[in-house]
Design a protein around this motif. Structure first.
Motif, PDB file in Angstrom:
ATOM      1  N   ALA A   1      -3.314  10.992   1.326  1.00 59.59           N
ATOM      2  CA  ALA A   1      -2.648   9.762   1.502  1.00 59.59           C
ATOM      3  C   ALA A   1      -2.891   8.926   0.127  1.00 59.59           C
ATOM      4  O   ALA A   1      -4.183   8.800  -0.336  1.00 59.59           O
ATOM      5  CB  ALA A   1      -3.233   9.018   2.741  1.00 59.59           C
ATOM      6  N   CYS A   2      -1.948   8.327  -0.445  1.00 59.85           N
ATOM      7  CA  CYS A   2      -1.998   7.632  -1.695  1.00 59.85           C
ATOM      8  C   CYS A   2      -2.761   6.427  -1.484  1.00 59.85           C
ATOM      9  O   CYS A   2      -3.998   6.234  -2.026  1.00 59.85           O
ATOM     10  CB  CYS A   2      -0.624   7.322  -2.304  1.00 59.85           C
ATOM     11  N   ASN A   3      -2.255   5.524  -0.537  1.00 60.31           N
ATOM     12  CA  ASN A   3      -3.135   4.416  -0.290  1.00 60.31           C
ATOM     13  C   ASN A   3      -3.416   3.549  -1.575  1.00 60.31           C
ATOM     14  O   ASN A   3      -4.212   2.525  -1.390  1.00 60.31           O
ATOM     15  CB  ASN A   3      -4.311   4.505   0.478  1.00 60.31           C
ATOM     16  N   ARG A   4      -2.632   3.605  -2.783  1.00 58.78           N
ATOM     17  CA  ARG A   4      -2.864   2.835  -3.805  1.00 58.78           C
ATOM     18  C   ARG A   4      -2.137   1.572  -3.590  1.00 58.78           C
ATOM     19  O   ARG A   4      -1.140   1.180  -2.998  1.00 58.78           O
ATOM     20  CB  ARG A   4      -2.185   3.272  -5.055  1.00 58.78           C
ATOM     21  N   ARG A   5      -2.689   0.266  -4.259  1.00 60.81           N
ATOM     22  CA  ARG A   5      -2.422  -1.000  -3.750  1.00 60.81           C
ATOM     23  C   ARG A   5      -1.401  -1.211  -5.058  1.00 60.81           C
ATOM     24  O   ARG A   5      -2.035  -1.239  -6.037  1.00 60.81           O
ATOM     25  CB  ARG A   5      -3.463  -2.068  -3.972  1.00 60.81           C
TER      26      ARG A   5
ATOM     27  N   GLY B   1       7.734   5.066  -2.933  1.00 57.03           N
ATOM     28  CA  GLY B   1       6.141   5.230  -3.381  1.00 57.03           C
ATOM     29  C   GLY B   1       5.798   4.651  -4.685  1.00 57.03           C
ATOM     30  O   GLY B   1       6.658   4.223  -5.383  1.00 57.03           O
ATOM     31  N   CYS B   2       4.444   4.653  -5.050  1.00 57.32           N
ATOM     32  CA  CYS B   2       4.193   4.153  -6.342  1.00 57.32           C
ATOM     33  C   CYS B   2       4.652   4.968  -7.466  1.00 57.32           C
ATOM     34  O   CYS B   2       4.873   6.126  -7.270  1.00 57.32           O
ATOM     35  CB  CYS B   2       2.717   3.855  -6.057  1.00 57.32           C
ATOM     36  N   ARG B   3       4.358   4.439  -8.548  1.00 58.47           N
ATOM     37  CA  ARG B   3       4.869   5.039  -9.745  1.00 58.47           C
ATOM     38  C   ARG B   3       3.979   6.315 -10.031  1.00 58.47           C
ATOM     39  O   ARG B   3       4.305   7.251 -10.404  1.00 58.47           O
ATOM     40  CB  ARG B   3       4.380   4.137 -11.069  1.00 58.47           C
ATOM     41  N   HIS B   4       2.498   6.180  -9.594  1.00 56.98           N
ATOM     42  CA  HIS B   4       1.716   7.372  -9.877  1.00 56.98           C
ATOM     43  C   HIS B   4       2.175   8.474  -9.003  1.00 56.98           C
ATOM     44  O   HIS B   4       2.221   9.592  -9.452  1.00 56.98           O
ATOM     45  CB  HIS B   4       0.227   6.841  -9.473  1.00 56.98           C
ATOM     46  N   CYS B   5       2.581   8.251  -7.617  1.00 55.74           N
ATOM     47  CA  CYS B   5       2.947   9.324  -6.955  1.00 55.74           C
ATOM     48  C   CYS B   5       4.316  10.047  -7.470  1.00 55.74           C
ATOM     49  O   CYS B   5       4.706  11.251  -7.433  1.00 55.74           O
ATOM     50  CB  CYS B   5       3.456   8.986  -5.595  1.00 55.74           C
ATOM     51  N   TYR B   6       5.217   9.103  -8.074  1.00 55.60           N
ATOM     52  CA  TYR B   6       6.571   9.841  -8.691  1.00 55.60           C
ATOM     53  C   TYR B   6       6.408  10.205 -10.074  1.00 55.60           C
ATOM     54  O   TYR B   6       7.362  10.772 -10.526  1.00 55.60           O
ATOM     55  CB  TYR B   6       7.708   8.954  -8.427  1.00 55.60           C
TER      56      TYR B   6
ATOM     57  N   ILE C   1       0.878  -1.298   0.128  1.00 52.08           N
ATOM     58  CA  ILE C   1       0.054   0.032  -0.047  1.00 52.08           C
ATOM     59  C   ILE C   1       0.944   1.280   0.074  1.00 52.08           C
ATOM     60  O   ILE C   1       1.672   1.305   0.977  1.00 52.08           O
ATOM     61  CB  ILE C   1      -0.947  -0.314   1.219  1.00 52.08           C
ATOM     62  N   CYS C   2       1.018   2.032  -1.059  1.00 53.36           N
ATOM     63  CA  CYS C   2       1.706   3.027  -1.273  1.00 53.36           C
ATOM     64  C   CYS C   2       1.825   3.934   0.214  1.00 53.36           C
ATOM     65  O   CYS C   2       0.720   4.480   0.586  1.00 53.36           O
ATOM     66  CB  CYS C   2       1.512   3.894  -2.104  1.00 53.36           C
ATOM     67  N   PRO C   3       2.705   4.301   0.613  1.00 54.11           N
ATOM     68  CA  PRO C   3       2.718   5.002   1.968  1.00 54.11           C
ATOM     69  C   PRO C   3       3.016   6.528   1.876  1.00 54.11           C
ATOM     70  O   PRO C   3       2.732   7.084   2.874  1.00 54.11           O
ATOM     71  CB  PRO C   3       3.997   4.453   2.801  1.00 54.11           C
TER      72      PRO C   3
HETATM   73 ZN   LIG Z   1       1.618   6.355  -4.399  1.00 53.36          ZN
END
Ligand SMILES: [Zn+2]
Length: 164
Positions: free
Chosen positions: A110-114, A127-132, A101-103
């Motif tokens: 809060a991102c919280n993407r799985r 973090g996940c690809r989306h966040c970055y 779970i993206c922190p």
């Molecule tokens: Zn994320």
């Protein structure tokens, strides 16, 4: 191997990453609480390592990440130690598939993407690809992404859908 790109957008090759596929292959999801360490090499050089603790105890699933991050501009070092939640879903073929779970918290949300892969983008935290906002490189390099995504069990098309 990867080509250097001097744009200010990050690409996957620039980034350290950790995937649930890698962790599963190395038996970190087999139960209980386990610790480990992994290192990366980029263009043939060892570029960093992290320590981690993984708990797959039901109701308390997490990965705790511990590493030193060197700021690429100031070369200042910081020690990071924090946890991200883990979740699992049943697999078609039995067993469970694990997810991070993206922190990250971006602009107060809060991102919280799985996700199956966390990146240590240009920041201090995974973090996940989306966040970055990682970019696809030119089409010449797209095959690298093909193999990356095959590694995590989905097609590039599914990934593009997911990150829309
Ligand atoms: Zn994320």
């Amino acid at each position: 191997m990867g080509r250097w790109s001097y744009s200010n957008r990050l690409t996957v090759e620039d980034c350290h990453r950790i995937s649930t596929t890698f962790l599963k292959q190395h038996n970190y999801f087999d139960g209980g609480v386990v610790s480990g360490r992994m290192s990366w090499s980029c263009i043939g050089k060892k570029t960093g390592s992290i320590g981690f603790i993984i708990s797959t105890v039901e109701g308390d699933e997490y990965i705790r990440l511990s590493y030193t991050q060197t700021d690429r501009f100031t070369t200042e070092e910081s020690h990071l130690d924090y946890t991200a939640r883990l979740e699992s879903t049943p697999c078609n073929f039995g067993g469970r598939r694990w997810w991070f779970i993206c922190p990250l918290i971006v602009s107060g949300h809060a991102c919280n993407r799985r996700v199956g892969v966390l990146y240590l983008g240009g920041g201090k935290y995974f973090g996940c690809r989306h966040c970055y906002d990682l970019t696809y490189q030119s089409s010449q390099d797209s095959h690298k992404f093909d193999s990356l995504y095959r590694g995590i069990g989905v097609t590039p098309e599914q990934v593009k859908e997911f990150f829309k």
